[in-house]
Design a protein around this motif. Structure first.
Motif, short mmCIF file in Angstrom:
data_model
loop_
_atom_site.label_atom_id
_atom_site.label_comp_id
_atom_site.label_asym_id
_atom_site.label_seq_id
_atom_site.Cartn_x
_atom_site.Cartn_y
_atom_site.Cartn_z
N ALA A 40 8.30 -57.08 58.09
CA ALA A 40 7.38 -57.58 57.18
C ALA A 40 7.58 -56.70 55.76
O ALA A 40 7.57 -56.72 55.22
CB ALA A 40 7.09 -59.27 57.31
N LYS A 41 6.81 -55.33 56.77
CA LYS A 41 6.22 -54.53 54.79
C LYS A 41 7.29 -53.68 55.18
O LYS A 41 8.12 -53.42 53.94
CB LYS A 41 5.15 -53.84 56.06
N ALA A 42 8.11 -52.95 56.39
CA ALA A 42 9.36 -52.79 55.92
C ALA A 42 10.70 -53.37 54.76
O ALA A 42 11.38 -52.45 53.73
CB ALA A 42 10.57 -52.63 56.90
N ASP A 43 10.37 -54.76 55.32
CA ASP A 43 11.42 -55.41 54.01
C ASP A 43 10.94 -55.46 53.24
O ASP A 43 12.03 -55.48 52.25
CB ASP A 43 11.93 -56.76 54.53
N PHE A 44 9.77 -55.73 52.54
CA PHE A 44 8.98 -55.88 51.72
C PHE A 44 9.42 -54.77 51.05
O PHE A 44 9.73 -54.46 50.06
CB PHE A 44 8.10 -55.75 51.62
N ALA A 45 9.22 -53.83 51.88
CA ALA A 45 10.01 -52.28 50.73
C ALA A 45 10.56 -52.53 50.77
O ALA A 45 10.84 -51.72 49.21
CB ALA A 45 8.74 -51.21 51.66
N ILE A 46 11.77 -52.01 51.21
CA ILE A 46 13.07 -52.16 50.71
C ILE A 46 13.63 -53.19 49.95
O ILE A 46 14.09 -52.62 48.69
CB ILE A 46 13.65 -52.11 51.78
N GLY A 47 12.94 -54.91 50.22
CA GLY A 47 13.70 -55.30 49.24
C GLY A 47 12.18 -55.43 47.51
O GLY A 47 12.93 -55.33 46.75
N TYR A 48 11.06 -54.63 47.71
CA TYR A 48 11.01 -54.63 46.63
C TYR A 48 11.82 -53.17 45.64
O TYR A 48 11.29 -53.08 44.61
CB TYR A 48 9.42 -53.90 47.04
N LYS A 49 11.65 -52.14 46.22
CA LYS A 49 11.55 -50.94 46.13
C LYS A 49 13.27 -51.30 45.44
O LYS A 49 13.96 -51.00 43.59
CB LYS A 49 12.20 -49.78 46.99
N LYS A 50 14.29 -52.23 45.85
CA LYS A 50 15.55 -53.04 45.37
C LYS A 50 14.77 -53.46 44.61
O LYS A 50 15.39 -52.83 43.14
CB LYS A 50 16.38 -52.92 46.80
N ARG A 51 14.96 -54.65 43.84
CA ARG A 51 14.08 -55.65 43.17
C ARG A 51 13.66 -54.36 41.71
O ARG A 51 13.69 -55.35 40.74
CB ARG A 51 13.19 -56.31 43.47
N GLY A 691 3.86 -60.21 47.44
CA GLY A 691 3.56 -58.63 48.68
C GLY A 691 2.05 -59.38 48.75
O GLY A 691 1.36 -59.01 50.02
N LYS A 692 1.46 -59.55 47.96
CA LYS A 692 -0.10 -59.77 47.86
C LYS A 692 -0.74 -61.02 48.55
O LYS A 692 -1.64 -61.14 49.53
CB LYS A 692 -0.28 -59.88 46.65
N GLN A 693 0.03 -62.24 48.59
CA GLN A 693 0.26 -63.02 49.39
C GLN A 693 0.29 -62.73 50.49
O GLN A 693 -0.62 -63.66 51.82
CB GLN A 693 0.82 -63.80 48.69
N HIS A 694 1.22 -62.07 50.55
CA HIS A 694 1.72 -61.90 52.30
C HIS A 694 0.61 -60.50 53.15
O HIS A 694 1.29 -59.80 54.03
CB HIS A 694 2.50 -61.93 52.43
N GLY A 695 0.06 -60.04 51.95
CA GLY A 695 -0.87 -58.50 52.31
C GLY A 695 0.04 -57.32 52.35
O GLY A 695 -0.28 -57.15 53.52
N LEU A 696 1.07 -57.80 52.03
CA LEU A 696 2.42 -56.76 51.77
C LEU A 696 2.44 -55.88 51.24
O LEU A 696 2.82 -54.64 51.05
CB LEU A 696 4.18 -56.83 51.97
N LEU A 697 0.59 -55.98 49.81
CA LEU A 697 0.59 -54.44 49.41
C LEU A 697 -1.09 -53.95 49.06
O LEU A 697 -1.97 -55.01 49.47
CB LEU A 697 1.11 -55.02 47.71
#
Length: 697
Positions: A40-51, A691-697
């Motif tokens: 989830a963190k990796a996907d978020f990181a990839i998705g966040y960067k791409k976004r 990210g904040k809601q799911h503790g990914l940031l």
């Protein structure tokens, strides 16, 4: 709720059950959870960067595009609109001045023709001053009739308005008169006197005049009646031919419109024969409107028709005889072939070329005359509408007729010969002489030349009680020349007459009228018209400028629209709050659920198809937009107004989007009839709030 000793291993280490019952799997569970959390963190990181990259790219596009849109909207387009208005103003002023000049010319010539008459008058000076309203009315009708014959013989009949008196309509436009919805078959029309103080009406009449500037009368505009179905020429076979031999001698009666049907009314002429009787029946069957019939009969009773009707009857008789003879020749040839017997020496031989020439000339001249009757009917319909509009205001009607007669003579371009002849025939005294002769000799056979030649003067009473000799000497002089050049011949139909070798002008007293040329006496009288410079080239230039400006304006507007579409509208909100939809625009994403494949297209439509199908399918709706829950940040894509369910609502699709490294459809369901709910993961949902809601940031 976990329970102890219930035989169910609720705890990963088996502590809720007796020892040895449940294995300790906590390590594996924790490892799986750690793997999911890491993914989830990796996907978020990839998705966040791409976004973030997509948003930055969109912002750069906006920064580049918005100034261009602003410049176009605030500088270029307003400048084009200002230039367009400037050219329109110039064009309006040009047309208005041209209209004013033409109306001034009409007034000028009208003053000439109604004042200063004397026997020694030259040209048109005071020419219509001694004439009554009825005589001027009749003269206009005659001019229309003659013009139609000239136009038909020269191949210059209006392609826009084949059966209306175009010269009279144009004369009316010069005065600010518009007739509309003229229907020849019913003899109806509406009349409008343009209010020149009304800006729109003033523009209307000025536009028509300008359109006709420098244009041949055959292509002239008469306003809203242009190309009116009831004006289109129904003389389908009466077109001009390259030479007289083009007419097929084996003709069908329908090929020749006319004189048979329109000109041989027994009520108008005291001649009873089989041709007239046959025609009357046809006329009753085709011309059901009493008003038009009465108008035709009235026209056929005028002096102008005294030579035309005998010609038409004789032409009809000759054409019928040619048809019978050619049919007989055909039959004889067939009998000779079958019996092998020589042809009877007494059977007259026909020269096919000569017969074709005679047939063609007769048919065309009959068509000219019929066209004249149509135009004369039109003239009466138009003038009657004007008179009805004025009710009992005879003074204004007289003034209007003066303006119309001037303009009609000008536009019709009739020559001095025709003008002089028509003027004599217009006089009420002219018809009286024929009636006197007929009373003395019922078998008399006359044409208008019988009474005009040699030309004599008539006494006309003026409004002040005095009387004068009329017409003026120059008209008498023209008429004398006409009489010298035209010989009055036969005018009684002769069924036994041999087919002539040719049809000369003046055959049976019908002389084909000719148009006025620049050397004609009348041409100088209309110098006030002719000296008005044509504005055709100027209006064309300004019209071209408007076209160029309009083309450029459309290019700019299209460019602005394309730029706005590229960034999601003028404010960019169509691409989402931060432009997150920009990289997904016009893309489609699909996923399988059950036996169906579900496809959703951003800014497009949503479909449900059988698995394996690539096209077609059930329409689940059209793109409706994206909603964002401000509290949770949940992004929801909507498609609405899809195919209607049987006995149910229209289909719709709702897609809930969650964060993911790739964009794909995860699930699809139909919780309610025809309402489809899908889940999708996409980098577009990988924002800070997620990210904040799911503790990914």
């Amino acid at each position: 709720m976990s329970r102890l000793d219930d035989g169910i291993c609720d705890c990963c280490d088996g502590a809720d059950e007796p020892s040895g019952i449940c294995p300790d799997i906590c390590h594996a569970v924790l490892a799986d959870e750690r793997a999911k959390e890491a993914k989830a963190k990796a996907d978020f990181a990839i998705g966040y960067k791409k976004r973030q990259e997509d948003i930055l790219s969109f912002q750069k596009l906006q920064e580049k595009t918005l100034p261009k849109i602003k410049y176009r909207n605030t500088v270029d387009i307003p400048a084009l609109k200002q230039s367009t208005e400037s050219v329109k103003t110039s064009l309006t002023r040009l047309k208005d001045q041209y209209m004013t000049d033409r109306m001034t010319a009409v007034k000028s010539v009208s003053e000439v023709v109604t004042h200063g008459y004397g026997p020694e008058s030259t040209s048109l000076s005071g020419i219509f001053e001694p004439l009554s309203i009825d005589e001027i009315y009749t003269f206009i009708v005659y001019v229309c009739q003659i013009y139609a014959e000239i136009a038909d013989s020269n191949g210059q009949v209006s392609q826009k308005n084949g059966n209306t008196c175009t010269p009279l309509r144009l004369a009316g436009i010069d005065l600010g008169f518009l007739w509309e919805n003229e229907v020849l078959k019913t003899g109806s029309t509406s009349f409008k006197r343009v209010d020149l103080s009304n800006l729109e009406e003033r523009k209307e009449i000025a536009n028509i005049m300008a359109k006709n500037s420098g244009v041949d009368i055959s292509n002239a505009s008469i306003g809203t009646d242009d190309h009116h179905d009831d004006h289109l020429d129904d003389h389908k076979k009466a077109d001009r031919y390259e030479d007289d031999t083009d007419r097929d001698v084996y003709r069908d009666e329908e090929d020749y419109p006319s004189m048979d049907d329109d000109m041989l009314h027994e009520d108008a002429f005291d001649a009873e024969d089989t041709h007239t009787q046959k025609v009357d029946k046809a006329d009753d069957a085709t011309d059901t409107d009493t008003k038009v019939k009465d108008l035709r009969i009235a026209i056929e009773s005028t002096p102008l028709s005294w030579s035309r009707v005998p010609f038409a009857k004789q032409a009809k008789a000759l054409l019928d005889k040619i048809e019978i003879m050619m049919k007989t020749t055909e039959d004889d040839d067939m009998m000779e072939v079958e019996s092998e017997q020589p042809q009877d020496e007494n059977t007259p031989e026909l020269d096919p070329m000569a017969v074709q020439m005679v047939s063609g000339v007769l048919s065309k001249r009959m068509a000219h005359i019929t066209r004249g009757v149509d135009y004369a009917v039109s003239a009466k319909v138009l003038l009657d509408a004007l008179e009805n509009d004025l009710k009992d205001n005879t003074e204004q009607f007289h003034a209007d007729l003066i303006g119309l007669v001037v303009g009609t003579v000008y536009h019709a371009k009739i020559a001095s010969d025709e003008f002089a002849e028509l003027l004599f025939m217009t006089l009420s005294e002219f018809g009286k002489e024929k009636r006197i002769l007929e009373e003395e000799n019922e078998e008399s056979c006359v044409s208008q030349l019988t009474f005009m030649c040699p030309p004599s003067l008539y006494s006309k009473d003026l409004s002040d009680g005095s009387s004068i000799e009329f017409p003026p000497k120059w008209v008498v002089s023209v008429a004398e020349g006409l009489c010298a050049n035209r010989q009055t011949g036969f005018c009684a139909p002769d069924d036994d007459l041999d087919i002539p070798a040719d049809i000369p002008d003046g055959y049976y007293n019908y002389f084909v009228p000719q148009p006025r040329d620049d050397s004609d006496t009348l041409s100088a009288a209309f110098s006030a018209y002719d000296t008005i410079a044509s504005i055709g080239s100027q209006t064309a230039e300004l019209d071209n400028q408007l076209l160029d400006l309009d083309k450029k304006l459309n290019e700019y507007n299209d460019e602005v629209r394309e730029m706005e579409e590229s960034i999601g509208g003028g404010d960019g909100m169509e691409m989402g709050r931060d432009g997150e939809l920009y990289p997904m625009r016009d893309q489609c994403f699909s996923g399988e659920a059950g036996k169906y494949d579900y496809e959703v297209c951003i800014f497009g439509s949503a479909k449900q198809r059988d698995i394996g199908k690539k096209t077609g399918g059930t329409d689940l709706g059209k793109w409706s937009g994206m909603e964002i829950d401000e509290e949770s940040g949940q992004k929801t894509l909507l498609w609405k107004k899809g195919a209607k369910c049987w006995n149910g609502p229209q289909r719709s699709a709702t897609v809930h989007v969650t964060c993911g490294a790739e964009t794909k459809v995860l699930t699809a369901d139909e919780p309610d009839t025809c309402r489809y709910v899908l889940t999708m993961e996409s980098h577009m949902a990988c924002d800070e709030q997620f990210g904040k809601q799911h503790g990914l940031l």
